[in-house]
Design an enzyme around this catalytic site. Structure first.
Site, PDB file in Angstrom:
ATOM      1  N   GLU A  39     -26.331   9.550   4.052  1.00 33.73           N
ATOM      2  CA  GLU A  39     -25.077  10.081   3.614  1.00 33.73           C
ATOM      3  C   GLU A  39     -24.712  11.893   4.241  1.00 33.73           C
ATOM      4  O   GLU A  39     -24.841  12.705   4.318  1.00 33.73           O
ATOM      5  CB  GLU A  39     -25.023  10.392   2.584  1.00 33.73           C
ATOM      6  N   THR A  46     -17.217   7.094  -3.164  1.00 33.30           N
ATOM      7  CA  THR A  46     -15.660   7.185  -3.342  1.00 33.30           C
ATOM      8  C   THR A  46     -15.555   7.564  -5.133  1.00 33.30           C
ATOM      9  O   THR A  46     -14.652   7.963  -5.657  1.00 33.30           O
ATOM     10  CB  THR A  46     -15.202   5.639  -3.501  1.00 33.30           C
ATOM     11  N   CYS A  47     -16.067   6.523  -5.341  1.00 34.55           N
ATOM     12  CA  CYS A  47     -16.289   6.299  -7.199  1.00 34.55           C
ATOM     13  C   CYS A  47     -16.390   7.619  -7.878  1.00 34.55           C
ATOM     14  O   CYS A  47     -15.402   8.011  -8.122  1.00 34.55           O
ATOM     15  CB  CYS A  47     -16.644   5.367  -7.804  1.00 34.55           C
ATOM     16  N   CYS A  52     -12.555   6.834  -8.876  1.00 31.12           N
ATOM     17  CA  CYS A  52     -13.117   6.768 -10.483  1.00 31.12           C
ATOM     18  C   CYS A  52     -12.971   7.281 -11.261  1.00 31.12           C
ATOM     19  O   CYS A  52     -12.120   7.692 -11.791  1.00 31.12           O
ATOM     20  CB  CYS A  52     -13.992   5.636 -10.482  1.00 31.12           C
ATOM     21  N   LYS A  55     -10.144  10.736 -10.698  1.00 28.31           N
ATOM     22  CA  LYS A  55      -9.154   9.642 -11.359  1.00 28.31           C
ATOM     23  C   LYS A  55      -8.750   9.903 -12.429  1.00 28.31           C
ATOM     24  O   LYS A  55      -8.022  10.359 -13.241  1.00 28.31           O
ATOM     25  CB  LYS A  55      -8.790   7.989 -10.493  1.00 28.31           C
ATOM     26  N   TYR A 182      -3.138  -0.790  -7.491  1.00 19.91           N
ATOM     27  CA  TYR A 182      -4.281   0.774  -8.586  1.00 19.91           C
ATOM     28  C   TYR A 182      -3.777   2.038  -8.460  1.00 19.91           C
ATOM     29  O   TYR A 182      -3.451   2.629  -9.350  1.00 19.91           O
ATOM     30  CB  TYR A 182      -5.329  -0.281  -8.244  1.00 19.91           C
ATOM     31  N   ILE A 183      -4.075   2.479  -7.076  1.00 18.20           N
ATOM     32  CA  ILE A 183      -4.285   3.900  -6.704  1.00 18.20           C
ATOM     33  C   ILE A 183      -2.364   4.195  -7.441  1.00 18.20           C
ATOM     34  O   ILE A 183      -2.352   5.416  -7.825  1.00 18.20           O
ATOM     35  CB  ILE A 183      -4.360   3.785  -5.370  1.00 18.20           C
ATOM     36  N   GLU A 186      -1.979   4.183 -11.014  1.00 23.26           N
ATOM     37  CA  GLU A 186      -2.982   5.198 -11.788  1.00 23.26           C
ATOM     38  C   GLU A 186      -2.280   6.911 -11.316  1.00 23.26           C
ATOM     39  O   GLU A 186      -1.751   7.624 -12.455  1.00 23.26           O
ATOM     40  CB  GLU A 186      -4.545   5.142 -11.361  1.00 23.26           C
ATOM     41  N   ARG A 209       0.802  -6.880  -7.160  1.00 22.55           N
ATOM     42  CA  ARG A 209       1.420  -8.072  -6.722  1.00 22.55           C
ATOM     43  C   ARG A 209       0.055  -8.802  -6.979  1.00 22.55           C
ATOM     44  O   ARG A 209      -1.550  -7.757  -6.478  1.00 22.55           O
ATOM     45  CB  ARG A 209       1.125  -8.210  -5.335  1.00 22.55           C
ATOM     46  N   GLY A 266      -2.930   0.819   0.033  1.00 26.91           N
ATOM     47  CA  GLY A 266      -4.506  -0.402   0.815  1.00 26.91           C
ATOM     48  C   GLY A 266      -5.027   0.543   0.783  1.00 26.91           C
ATOM     49  O   GLY A 266      -5.476   2.138   1.247  1.00 26.91           O
ATOM     50  N   ALA A 345      -9.784  -2.822 -15.172  1.00 22.13           N
ATOM     51  CA  ALA A 345      -8.665  -1.914 -15.651  1.00 22.13           C
ATOM     52  C   ALA A 345      -7.688  -1.026 -15.104  1.00 22.13           C
ATOM     53  O   ALA A 345      -8.518  -0.800 -13.457  1.00 22.13           O
ATOM     54  CB  ALA A 345      -9.386  -1.520 -16.862  1.00 22.13           C
ATOM     55  N   HIS A 440      -9.406  -5.359 -38.546  1.00 24.24           N
ATOM     56  CA  HIS A 440      -8.616  -4.964 -39.190  1.00 24.24           C
ATOM     57  C   HIS A 440      -8.523  -3.731 -39.791  1.00 24.24           C
ATOM     58  O   HIS A 440      -9.297  -2.928 -40.065  1.00 24.24           O
ATOM     59  CB  HIS A 440      -8.096  -5.973 -40.030  1.00 24.24           C
ATOM     60  N   GLU A 445      -7.855  -7.446 -32.406  1.00 23.65           N
ATOM     61  CA  GLU A 445      -7.870  -8.519 -33.223  1.00 23.65           C
ATOM     62  C   GLU A 445      -6.641  -9.576 -32.997  1.00 23.65           C
ATOM     63  O   GLU A 445      -6.410 -10.964 -32.949  1.00 23.65           O
ATOM     64  CB  GLU A 445      -7.177  -8.071 -34.657  1.00 23.65           C
TER      65      GLU A 445
HETATM   66  P1  NDP Z   1      -4.081  -2.198  -3.622  1.00 24.37           P
HETATM   67  O1  NDP Z   1      -4.948  -3.295  -2.653  1.00 24.37           O
HETATM   68  O2  NDP Z   1      -4.059  -2.452  -5.023  1.00 24.37           O
HETATM   69  O3  NDP Z   1      -2.335  -2.151  -3.491  1.00 24.37           O
HETATM   70  C1  NDP Z   1      -1.751  -2.343  -2.158  1.00 24.37           C
HETATM   71  C2  NDP Z   1      -0.612  -1.175  -1.964  1.00 24.37           C
HETATM   72  O4  NDP Z   1      -0.058  -0.809  -0.824  1.00 24.37           O
HETATM   73  C3  NDP Z   1       0.120  -2.472  -2.460  1.00 24.37           C
HETATM   74  O5  NDP Z   1       1.116  -2.154  -3.580  1.00 24.37           O
HETATM   75  C4  NDP Z   1       1.120  -3.032  -1.258  1.00 24.37           C
HETATM   76  O6  NDP Z   1       1.795  -3.599  -1.265  1.00 24.37           O
HETATM   77  C5  NDP Z   1       1.152  -2.035  -0.363  1.00 24.37           C
HETATM   78  N1  NDP Z   1       1.126  -2.166   0.937  1.00 24.37           N
HETATM   79  C6  NDP Z   1      -0.222  -2.414   2.049  1.00 24.37           C
HETATM   80  N2  NDP Z   1       0.148  -2.976   2.784  1.00 24.37           N
HETATM   81  C7  NDP Z   1       2.136  -2.584   2.948  1.00 24.37           C
HETATM   82  C8  NDP Z   1       3.054  -2.191   4.024  1.00 24.37           C
HETATM   83  N3  NDP Z   1       2.281  -3.072   5.059  1.00 24.37           N
HETATM   84  N4  NDP Z   1       4.047  -1.913   4.025  1.00 24.37           N
HETATM   85  C9  NDP Z   1       4.186  -1.976   2.510  1.00 24.37           C
HETATM   86  N5  NDP Z   1       3.380  -1.871   1.199  1.00 24.37           N
HETATM   87  C10 NDP Z   1       2.565  -1.788   1.886  1.00 24.37           C
HETATM   88  O7  NDP Z   1      -4.881  -1.085  -2.839  1.00 24.37           O
HETATM   89  P2  NDP Z   1      -4.750   0.524  -3.380  1.00 24.37           P
HETATM   90  O8  NDP Z   1      -5.259   1.747  -2.486  1.00 24.37           O
HETATM   91  O9  NDP Z   1      -4.043   1.153  -4.631  1.00 24.37           O
HETATM   92  O10 NDP Z   1      -6.325  -0.124  -4.089  1.00 24.37           O
HETATM   93  C11 NDP Z   1      -7.469  -0.445  -2.899  1.00 24.37           C
HETATM   94  C12 NDP Z   1      -8.788  -1.219  -4.186  1.00 24.37           C
HETATM   95  O11 NDP Z   1      -9.603  -0.197  -4.644  1.00 24.37           O
HETATM   96  C13 NDP Z   1      -8.280  -2.051  -5.512  1.00 24.37           C
HETATM   97  O12 NDP Z   1      -7.315  -3.297  -4.558  1.00 24.37           O
HETATM   98  C14 NDP Z   1      -8.871  -1.716  -5.952  1.00 24.37           C
HETATM   99  O13 NDP Z   1      -9.797  -3.469  -5.886  1.00 24.37           O
HETATM  100  C15 NDP Z   1      -9.568  -0.344  -6.008  1.00 24.37           C
HETATM  101  N6  NDP Z   1      -9.508   0.426  -7.238  1.00 24.37           N
HETATM  102  C16 NDP Z   1      -9.423   0.147  -7.954  1.00 24.37           C
HETATM  103  C17 NDP Z   1      -9.038   0.633  -9.356  1.00 24.37           C
HETATM  104  C18 NDP Z   1      -9.880  -0.005 -10.645  1.00 24.37           C
HETATM  105  O14 NDP Z   1     -10.376  -0.255 -10.843  1.00 24.37           O
HETATM  106  N7  NDP Z   1      -9.314   0.431 -11.387  1.00 24.37           N
HETATM  107  C19 NDP Z   1      -8.946   2.338  -9.337  1.00 24.37           C
HETATM  108  C20 NDP Z   1      -8.436   2.379  -7.626  1.00 24.37           C
HETATM  109  C21 NDP Z   1      -8.582   1.202  -7.013  1.00 24.37           C
HETATM  110  P3  NDP Z   1       2.379  -6.014  -1.662  1.00 24.37           P
HETATM  111  O15 NDP Z   1       1.507  -5.720  -3.166  1.00 24.37           O
HETATM  112  O16 NDP Z   1       3.492  -5.838  -1.232  1.00 24.37           O
HETATM  113  O17 NDP Z   1       1.171  -5.793  -0.521  1.00 24.37           O
END
Ligand code: NDP
Length: 461
Positions: A39, A46-47, A52, A55, A182-183, A186, A209, A266, A345, A440, A445
């Site tokens: 490492e 990351t987590c 996680c 955050k 997600y990010i 949050e 989405r 993303g 979640a 309750h 419930e």
């Molecule tokens: P996500 O894939 O969840 O979201 C990415 C966002 O970026 C979407 O809104 C997407 O839009 C947008 N996007 C992607 N490409 C473009 C583009 N070219 N132009 C404009 N908008 C764009 O990624 P995150 O970074 O939020 O999180 C990554 C992953 O990490 C998650 O999918 C999840 O698996 C994990 N995660 C889990 C958490 C938890 O369990 N609580 C917390 C944080 C992360 P569109 O929807 O239109 O494609």
């Protein structure tokens, strides 16, 4: 566990000491393997270090403002509420340092060697670390992912990612968050809760989405009601910086003048610079490592787990994959990580949780469904005066009566969904839910008292 061939330094080299890599390394060591974990950054990955855990601590920190508002309805007099961002960040950092120490101890106590340098795969059984070449019977790549910036002028130069958002020296007064995954959701909750004027810019009509459309509509309304400024069906075309402030120019012609722009668009797998293509490992379009259901790549001695494989990018999934790998390869206990019905979640404010399919996906898979919904003002909100509604939904395959999707937006839904996830995993039917007596008064419930199916409106059961 057979002894390593004499020319191998280790039975297993794990690259990446995040949640998945550490689990795999210590379970393999527990099975008797001679293990090294490499490492270059802080153990925890990351987590623990930049995902996680920090955050969620900031999420808790930011949620007290809404709690304080709610408390007034219960007779509390709260004046002069203020927040110290630096104190929150320092407390969070101390907790992360404590957890990093635990990760180090976990490896040490398991008998694995932690090598704190960056590694590069230089052969099917070879990892180069600095000027040293290490050889192992098997190599596991568990290097995770990294935030991705959209290719828009000024974005990478002037925007921050979630990495920086967790450690800003001062709280921005106004922030533009790009994306609605997600990010994005949050962090919108965190900054909004701490009093920053928060914009959420996203290209779709609704956030999140891939989630159930009703949940998406409810969270958009709830975010708006909590003060997040939504910019749906919009994109950031350009980011500029001037006098310490940032400007985000949007597709609709508007221009946001903010203290920070955060890209939450993303993440991509961390494979650049690892040398994988040179040793013939097949990669996907986004650089993800392609593996079979035993987490094995096309090069038989090389395996990969977690976000770097871009399967289901969640910490507990990476841990499950790492554990299954170690049991299978070093414990004579062959098994696959199960990727079905994984509950998750989103720690937005209010939070969202789900397990199983969205209504649209369930309809495609099963055809005829029975859908049960409940929308209500949580009991706490009656006295607090908060108008926010909790939303719950059960999706049932009409033919088998099996519950195939469960969704919720509302307080504690992550805690509730973990238990519901067990029922769904076990194949519970709607009749099983109906036969369960509720606790309750709780919101949970409702999941066992929904009687009227939405589509036909006729009494059910
Ligand atoms: P996500 O894939 O969840 O979201 C990415 C966002 O970026 C979407 O809104 C997407 O839009 C947008 N996007 C992607 N490409 C473009 C583009 N070219 N132009 C404009 N908008 C764009 O990624 P995150 O970074 O939020 O999180 C990554 C992953 O990490 C998650 O999918 C999840 O698996 C994990 N995660 C889990 C958490 C938890 O369990 N609580 C917390 C944080 C992360 P569109 O929807 O239109 O494609």
């Amino acid at each position: 566990m057979a002894a390593s061939p004499a020319n191998f330094d280790y039975d297993l080299i794990v690259i990446g000491a995040g949640s998945g890599g550490v689990r795999a390394g210590r379970i393999a060591a527990g099975h008797g393997a001679n293990v090294a974990v490499i490492e270059g950054d802080r153990p925890g990955g990351t987590c623990v270090i930049r995902g996680c855990v920090p955050k969620k601590l900031l999420m808790y920190g930011s949620s007290f403002s809404a709690d304080a508002e709610d408390a007034r309805g219960f007779g509390w007099k709260i004046d002069g509420l203020s927040h110290d961002w630096a104190a929150l960040i320092a407390a969070k950092n101390a907790e992360i340092a404590r957890l990093e120490g635990i990760y180090r101890s976990l490896l040490k106590n398991a008998g694995a060697t932690l090598i704190e340098e960056w590694g590069r795969v230089t052969g099917p059984n070879e990892v180069t670390v600095g000027d040293k070449v290490l050889r192992a019977g098997k190599i596991l790549i568990a290097v995770g992912g990294t935030p991705q910036f959209i290719d828009v002028p000024g974005m990478e130069a002037h925007a921050i990612s979630s990495n920086e958002a967790l450690d800003l020296p001062v709280l921005p007064k106004e922030i533009a968050i790009y994306g609605s995954g997600y990010i994005a959701l949050e962090f919108a909750g965190i900054f909004n809760g701490l009093g920053a004027r928060t914009h959420l810019i996203y290209r779709s009509d609704l956030p999140l989405r891939g989630f159930d459309d009703d949940v998406r509509a409810h969270i958009a309304a709830a975010l708006h009601d909590r003060g997040v400024i939504l910019h749906p069906q919009n994109t950031i075309e350009r980011v500029t910086a001037e006098d310490g402030r940032k400007q985000a120019c949007l597709k609709d012609g508007s221009r946001l003048e903010v203290d920070a722009v955060m890209a939450a668009t993303g993440r991509r797998p961390n494979t650049a610079g690892l040398g994988l293509a040179d040793v013939g490992v097949a990669l996907g379009r986004q650089g993800e490592i392609i593996v079979n259901d035993m987490s094995q790549t096309n090069v038989p001695s090389l395996y990969a787990i977690g976000d770097v494989t871009n399967r289901i990018n969640l910490t507990p999934v990476a841990i499950a994959e790492g554990h299954a790998f170690a049991d299978s390869e070093f414990g004579n206990l062959t098994r696959k990580a199960d990727h079905t019905n994984v509950a998750s979640a989103v720690f937005s404010q209010p939070p969202i949780a789900s397990v199983g399919l969205s209504e649209a996906d369930a309809e495609q898979r099963f055809g005829k469904l029975r859908v049960f919904e409940s929308q209500f003002r949580a009991m706490k909100n009656t006295l607090s005066g908060r108008g926010e509604k909790t939303y719950m939904k059960l999706i049932v395959d009409a033919a088998s009566d099996r519950v195939v999707g469960v969704h919720m937006m509302g307080p504690d839904c992550g805690e509730i969904m973990q238990g519901i996830g067990i029922a769904v995993k076990m194949g519970a039917t709607k009749a099983d839910f109906d036969a369960t007596i509720g606790i309750h008064p709780t919101a949970a419930e409702e999941f066992v008292t929904m009687r009227i199916a939405r589509q036909d409106g006729s009494p059910d059961g």
